[in-house]
Every structure is written in C-alpha cells, then in structure tokens.
Design an enzyme around this catalytic site. Sequence first.
Site, PDB file in Angstrom:
ATOM      1  N   HIS A   1     -77.441 -61.645  79.343  1.00  0.00           N
ATOM      2  CA  HIS A   1     -76.552 -60.554  79.760  1.00  0.00           C
ATOM      3  C   HIS A   1     -77.207 -59.666  80.815  1.00  0.00           C
ATOM      4  O   HIS A   1     -76.529 -59.136  81.689  1.00  0.00           O
ATOM      5  CB  HIS A   1     -76.171 -59.708  78.541  1.00  0.00           C
ATOM      6  CG  HIS A   1     -75.172 -58.635  78.844  1.00  0.00           C
ATOM      7  ND1 HIS A   1     -73.866 -58.905  79.209  1.00  0.00           N
ATOM      8  CD2 HIS A   1     -75.280 -57.276  78.859  1.00  0.00           C
ATOM      9  CE1 HIS A   1     -73.218 -57.768  79.415  1.00  0.00           C
ATOM     10  NE2 HIS A   1     -74.050 -56.768  79.209  1.00  0.00           N
TER      11      HIS A   1
ATOM     12  N   THR B   1     -73.948 -49.874  79.531  1.00  0.00           N
ATOM     13  CA  THR B   1     -74.100 -48.953  78.404  1.00  0.00           C
ATOM     14  C   THR B   1     -75.560 -48.528  78.176  1.00  0.00           C
ATOM     15  O   THR B   1     -76.456 -49.395  78.187  1.00  0.00           O
ATOM     16  CB  THR B   1     -73.572 -49.621  77.119  1.00  0.00           C
ATOM     17  OG1 THR B   1     -72.257 -50.100  77.362  1.00  0.00           O
ATOM     18  CG2 THR B   1     -73.537 -48.638  75.945  1.00  0.00           C
TER      19      THR B   1
ATOM     20  N   SER C   1     -71.454 -54.965  83.025  1.00  0.00           N
ATOM     21  CA  SER C   1     -71.124 -54.842  81.603  1.00  0.00           C
ATOM     22  C   SER C   1     -70.016 -53.798  81.390  1.00  0.00           C
ATOM     23  O   SER C   1     -68.913 -53.984  81.898  1.00  0.00           O
ATOM     24  CB  SER C   1     -72.400 -54.520  80.813  1.00  0.00           C
ATOM     25  OG  SER C   1     -72.175 -54.710  79.444  1.00  0.00           O
ATOM     26  N   GLN C   2     -70.280 -52.690  80.677  1.00  0.00           N
ATOM     27  CA  GLN C   2     -69.226 -51.679  80.523  1.00  0.00           C
ATOM     28  C   GLN C   2     -68.741 -51.200  81.896  1.00  0.00           C
ATOM     29  O   GLN C   2     -67.559 -50.903  82.083  1.00  0.00           O
ATOM     30  CB  GLN C   2     -69.714 -50.477  79.686  1.00  0.00           C
ATOM     31  CG  GLN C   2     -68.597 -49.482  79.412  1.00  0.00           C
ATOM     32  CD  GLN C   2     -68.984 -48.286  78.527  1.00  0.00           C
ATOM     33  OE1 GLN C   2     -68.200 -47.371  78.373  1.00  0.00           O
ATOM     34  NE2 GLN C   2     -70.179 -48.275  77.935  1.00  0.00           N
TER      35      GLN C   2
ATOM     36  N   ASP D   1     -74.340 -65.351  76.677  1.00  0.00           N
ATOM     37  CA  ASP D   1     -74.177 -63.884  76.685  1.00  0.00           C
ATOM     38  C   ASP D   1     -73.406 -63.418  75.448  1.00  0.00           C
ATOM     39  O   ASP D   1     -72.316 -63.898  75.176  1.00  0.00           O
ATOM     40  CB  ASP D   1     -73.410 -63.488  77.964  1.00  0.00           C
ATOM     41  CG  ASP D   1     -73.386 -61.991  78.208  1.00  0.00           C
ATOM     42  OD1 ASP D   1     -73.096 -61.236  77.261  1.00  0.00           O
ATOM     43  OD2 ASP D   1     -73.637 -61.587  79.353  1.00  0.00           O
TER      44      ASP D   1
END
Length: 297
Positions: free
Chosen positions: A208, A34, A111-112, A196
Amino acid sequence: MAIRISSLVLLLGAYATLVAAQCPQVHVFGARETTVPPGYGTAGSVVSAIQSAFPGATAEAITYPACGGQASCGSVSYANSVIQGVTAVANQVNSFNTQCPNTVLVLVGYSQGGQIFDDAYCGGGDTNEGLSSTAIPISTAAQKKIAAAILMGDPRHIPGLSYNVGTCQASGFAPRPTGFQCPYAANIQSYCDSADPYCCNGSDANTHQGYANEYGSVALTFVKNKVNAMLSGTGGGSPPVSSTTSAPGGGSTGGAGGGGGTAAHYAQCGGIGYTGPTVCASPYTCKVSNAYYSQCL
Ligand SMILES: *[C@@H]1O[C@H](CO)[C@@H](O)[C@H](O)[C@H]1NC(C)=O
C-alpha cells in the site's frame, strides 16, 4: 467624473491582466493518506515530478484531517475525515479555478487522499462514509479544466473499471457500488495491487505504501499526455475557450506545426511531436520551455 470612472476601468483592466499573467499553466492538488502530517504525504514525489515536467507549475495540498480516529490526528473518524476532505477538495479546486480559469488542473491522491478526489471528481456519493449527495461538488467550469487524476491505493477500488492499473481483482474497504462508472474515466489512473489490504483484499501494508515508487513514472507519463493534450486544445475536457478563436489556416508557414490557425495565450505552440498551430494569437509569442513544449506567452 467621467474621466475618473474611465481611469478606474483602466486600472481594473490592468489588475485583471496582472492577475491572469500570474496564473500558472498547470496547478497540482495533492492529498495525503491517513495519519501522516499535513502536506502531500506519499503523493509528494508524484506532485514534485509533475511540477518538474511543467516549468512554472504550482501545487497545493488539500487541507483536511486525513484521520481514521487516531489521537495523533485529532480523533476525527475516518468517515468524518473523508466528508471534510471532499468538501475541502471542492472548495480549494473551485476557488483556484475562479482565480485562474485557464489553468489546467491535476489531482494526485494517496489512499484516503485518493478516496476524497474520487468522491469529489466522480460524484456518486459515498455511502461507506455517510456522504449521501451524489452530485459532483467540483464546479462544472473546474471539472472541465481537470486533465488528469492519479489515485494510489484508493479504498474505493472495485474490479473492472477502465482506469484500474495493477494486479488487484477485488474491492477495497470502501468500494464503489457494482456497475459504477465515473464520467471522467478517461482522465483517471487508479493504482492498486492484490497484496494491498486497503484498496484490495491483501495483507501487505508495504504494498500500500509503495505505489509512488512502483507507478510514479507511468503516472507521470499519463499526466504529461493528458495535460499536453488539454493545453493544445485536443484533450479530453473542453478545450480552453480562447483556443476556439483560431483563424482559418491560409497556407502553412512550415515548421513542426502547419495545422493553420493560431495558438491562444498559454496554449502549446511547438515541441517534438506537436502538430497544432505554431503561431501565437497577438500579442503573444511562442517561447520554448523544453524540447517537447513551447508555449504562447
Ligand atoms: C481476493 O479476492 C480475489 C478475487 O475475488 C480472490 O480470488 C482472492 O482469493 C482473494 N484473496 C484473499 C487473500 O482473500
């Protein structure tokens, strides 16, 4: 007229051969986290390492907003960004597989970016983001060519999945439902540590952002094993169609292989630890890429 049609057929055949010859042995899809600018984001070093491990491998970034409502990424909501991302993964993977049906595929998401690969490859929907369809949007043919998926800091993390790596024992902010199973569990590694705040219940954002450094080399080893297994026809997905045409082994020619039969176009035909056929199907010849990998080209 008959002559013209046969010439056209010959031309089309030559074109198809040319296109196939331009297809890489391995292609990597990367998806960023993101708010970072378009590209691979923190997945980039893992994408590069895989490309270096397989000479000639190509890569492309998934084109999607990677947003969580911030003005810098167009104020697209997180949910809308994920839904666009899942669609983009399916479109890009399916399109590539249609052009290069023999190429082995790898997914690397951060992540995303991990969430959209998780949703697109495992299906099951994503009620956190309003994705109600539980179907796998990647085509059946393309699913079979995905050798490995690397997810880093995936918010869909839940404890207990066979492919979890790291110290996290809690759920991320967009968790899979309890009891979820991915049909491709054997091809996945999902990296998440307890500190995280996004894939787990911690409070250290640096954790993260650290997975490419922390787990990059073990992720690469996993991908190499999975890709080599699929290239040699022993992998978790379906073996390349052409590799099923191997002739019965009538006596070994010696060397590292000796398994009998022939290796298909683009298949592995030698290298340290390799035990499959070392003779290539006509008209291909076995070319050394490195000490661990020779390929029929
Ligand atoms: C995170 O979840 C685990 C497992 O449920 C729990 O043991 C731990 O205390 C939680 N940590 C925080 C910081 O809430």
